[in-house]
Design a protein around this motif. Sequence first.
Motif, mmCIF file in Angstrom:
data_model
loop_
_atom_site.group_PDB
_atom_site.id
_atom_site.type_symbol
_atom_site.label_atom_id
_atom_site.label_comp_id
_atom_site.label_asym_id
_atom_site.label_seq_id
_atom_site.Cartn_x
_atom_site.Cartn_y
_atom_site.Cartn_z
ATOM 1 N N UNK A 124 19.790 -33.213 -0.229
ATOM 2 C CA UNK A 124 18.631 -33.603 -1.052
ATOM 3 C C UNK A 124 18.049 -34.967 -0.679
ATOM 4 N N UNK A 125 16.902 -35.271 -1.269
ATOM 5 C CA UNK A 125 16.189 -36.547 -1.050
ATOM 6 C C UNK A 125 16.033 -36.890 0.426
ATOM 7 N N UNK A 126 15.719 -35.876 1.182
ATOM 8 C CA UNK A 126 15.660 -36.000 2.640
ATOM 9 C C UNK A 126 14.692 -37.093 3.086
ATOM 10 N N UNK A 127 13.466 -37.020 2.593
ATOM 11 C CA UNK A 127 12.434 -37.929 3.111
ATOM 12 C C UNK A 127 12.756 -39.397 2.786
ATOM 13 N N UNK A 128 13.258 -39.637 1.595
ATOM 14 C CA UNK A 128 13.639 -41.004 1.215
ATOM 15 C C UNK A 128 14.671 -41.546 2.199
ATOM 16 N N UNK A 129 15.660 -40.707 2.504
ATOM 17 C CA UNK A 129 16.738 -41.160 3.398
ATOM 18 C C UNK A 129 16.229 -41.368 4.815
ATOM 19 N N UNK A 130 15.334 -40.485 5.255
ATOM 20 C CA UNK A 130 14.763 -40.607 6.609
ATOM 21 C C UNK A 130 14.000 -41.925 6.716
#
Length: 191
Positions: A124-130
């Motif tokens: 989850x929260x892929x874009x934030x982590x990227x």
Amino acid sequence: MAVLAGSKKIRTAVFISGSGSNLKNLIKFSKLKKSPISINLILSNNNKAKGLRFAKIFKIKKKLFSFKNNTLAEKKILVVLKKNKIEFICLAGFMRILSKNFIKNFRGKILNIHPSLLPQFKGLNTHERVLKSKKKYSGCTVHFVSSKLDSGKIIVQKKVKIKKNDTSKILAKRILNQEHKLYPKAIMKIF
Ligand code: GRF
């Protein structure tokens, strides 16, 4: 698997939990002559999923399942899939993890789309982590589903460049546009 002219399309169920833009796009794709699949069932764990409206719009059967008890939900789903002669499953923003036992019933016949360049940034929260990672590229991946989260064999990927002022919302939208092209491409590739 070659699709013979005039032969029936592969009966497919799409599992969703949210807005269903990938679902809508898959439905449109399925109506093309070249598409090897037809969408015959929409399934969701969330009765508030916006994407459920596409069932009415496109006159496709929909089914809702509570996942309070995973084992029971999967058991019921398998019955419904069988009843509807479903041969193939596309997960499109489906926020539940399917068990090994469920997947066993559809070995090599379940695809998922994930908004990152897997194996990077599973979950989850892929874009934030990227964005936090300061990478230059993100993207999306269509892969076979295995019992480990976002880990099955990769079919196709598309790179998306990260821009200086990207927020997770802006990046998500840009990647989603690519997802809409990538899912049909993956399906064309495997059949
Ligand atoms: C997509 O970004 C997909 O990759 C992820 O969840 C999002 C679903 O979007 N698994 P939508 O419901 O298809 O609009």
